[in-house]
Design an enzyme around this catalytic site. Structure first.
Site, PDB file in Angstrom:
ATOM      1  N   GLU A   1     -43.390  -9.043  74.767  1.00  0.00           N
ATOM      2  CA  GLU A   1     -44.609  -8.372  75.231  1.00  0.00           C
ATOM      3  C   GLU A   1     -45.793  -9.011  74.542  1.00  0.00           C
ATOM      4  OE1 GLU A   1     -44.298  -4.217  74.218  1.00  0.00           O
ATOM      5  OE2 GLU A   1     -43.380  -4.658  72.296  1.00  0.00           O
TER       6      GLU A   1
ATOM      7  N   LYS B   1     -42.884   3.783  68.950  1.00  0.00           N
ATOM      8  CA  LYS B   1     -44.312   3.507  68.718  1.00  0.00           C
ATOM      9  C   LYS B   1     -44.715   3.971  67.318  1.00  0.00           C
ATOM     10  CE  LYS B   1     -48.726   3.684  71.232  1.00  0.00           C
ATOM     11  NZ  LYS B   1     -48.803   2.263  71.602  1.00  0.00           N
TER      12      LYS B   1
ATOM     13  N   LEU C   1     -42.069  -2.008  73.842  1.00  0.00           N
ATOM     14  CA  LEU C   1     -42.561  -0.640  73.909  1.00  0.00           C
ATOM     15  C   LEU C   1     -42.568  -0.179  75.369  1.00  0.00           C
ATOM     16  CD1 LEU C   1     -43.919   1.600  72.105  1.00  0.00           C
ATOM     17  CD2 LEU C   1     -46.076   0.757  73.025  1.00  0.00           C
TER      18      LEU C   1
ATOM     19  N   TYR D   1     -47.522   7.249  66.719  1.00  0.00           N
ATOM     20  CA  TYR D   1     -48.870   7.473  67.246  1.00  0.00           C
ATOM     21  C   TYR D   1     -48.890   7.285  68.752  1.00  0.00           C
ATOM     22  CZ  TYR D   1     -49.772   2.492  68.068  1.00  0.00           C
ATOM     23  OH  TYR D   1     -49.729   1.210  68.555  1.00  0.00           O
TER      24      TYR D   1
END
Length: 293
Positions: free
Chosen positions: A180, A147, A205, A33
């Site tokens: 992250e 992702k 990511l 996505y």
């Protein structure tokens, strides 16, 4: 106004939009996505999002469902039909529908879903005061650079933050290093005044906003180091912030029980947020059609 979604070639009201019960995105999280910001009716960094989409699909061996101009047309139409000026457009590509077995056959037609909505409002006071984060163990799979729609660990981490009255989390690996946040990239300004964020790899990511901020920082004389940093270094940093499609640049003023600096957003985060707004306001009128790699 009824919200409109795009599902496999049709524009439908949300209440009528659906995918097959044996869609592999539903049963295996077998899909990719993208969430793309829309600013004054124009997409933000659309080519970068398409680059990442294509990379993720290639890694999962899912064919691109259409070329970039066609997908851009679909996204623009979803934005138009939902009357979104400042908001987000969501695109999901799943492997497609097939009998539920772990393996798949070649030739499955990917399923494509797109929705759009206004940008969630962030109160000015939140930005001026900064936000708190908590640290959590990073329990995600080893290909965090893809992702995928398999977001349960992220959702659980964000829920912990919400229950603790915090905006976000800093996810921490087995070596005590920050990877992250729950739905954004993590940054600090170290004691030497350098902007630090973890380098790209399988651990994080590749944020599109992250890439833009690195370019903006370097173009404006802010030193950037792409290196890992520990949770303890983050707690002792001059500043911290998170970045993402909806957060832009969100200053962090407290990590767990550690208050950073004077407990207010720092000058580097504040400057970067202003530079990012300049970037948004410079998006060209042809951004929907300028989608080459």
């Amino acid at each position: 106004m009824s919200r409109i979604a795009y599902v496999n070639g049709r524009y439908l009201p949300h209440r009528a939009a659906s995918v097959h019960i044996e869609d592999r995105g539903h049963q295996f999280a077998d899909g990719i996505y993208e969430v793309i910001a829309v600013w004054k009716g124009r997409p933000v960094d659309l080519a970068g999002h398409f680059d990442r989409l294509e990379t993720g699909l290639r890694e999962l061996k899912i064919p691109m469902p259409a070329n970039r101009p066609v997908l851009a047309h679909v996204l623009r139409e979803v934005v138009r039909r939902n009357k979104v000026t400042d908001g987000i457009v969501y695109l999901q590509v799943n492997r497609g529908t097939a009998p539920r077995v772990h393996t798949w056959s070649q030739g499955i037609k990917p399923s494509v879903v797109a929705t759009a909505r206004p940008m969630p409002a962030i109160r000015k006071q939140v930005i001026e005061d900064g936000v708190k984060v908590i640290s959590v163990e990073d329990i995600r799979w080893k290909r965090r650079d893809i992702k995928t729609v398999g977001l349960l660990p992220n959702a659980m981490a964000k829920q912990k933050a919400a229950e603790a009255g915090c905006y976000e989390v800093f996810q921490v690996d087995a070596d005590g290093m920050v990877t992250e946040a729950g739905a954004s990239n993590a940054w600090i300004v170290d004691q030497q005044g350098r902007l630090v964020t973890r380098p790209l790899g399988h651990e994080i990511l590749p944020g599109i906003t992250r890439a833009t901020l690195i370019d903006l920082a370097r173009a404006n004389g802010i030193e950037v180091e792409e290196r890992a940093f520990s949770l303890e270094e983050a707690k002792q940093a001059r500043e911290a912030f998170v970045s993402g499609t909806t957060a832009f640049v969100m200053p962090v003023v407290q990590i767990d029980d550690a208050v950073l600096g004077n407990g207010k957003p720092g000058s580097v985060a504040t400057r970067l947020r202003a530079l990012y707004y300049d970037h948004l306001n410079a998006i060209p009128a042809d951004a929907w059609t300028h989608v080459a790699s």
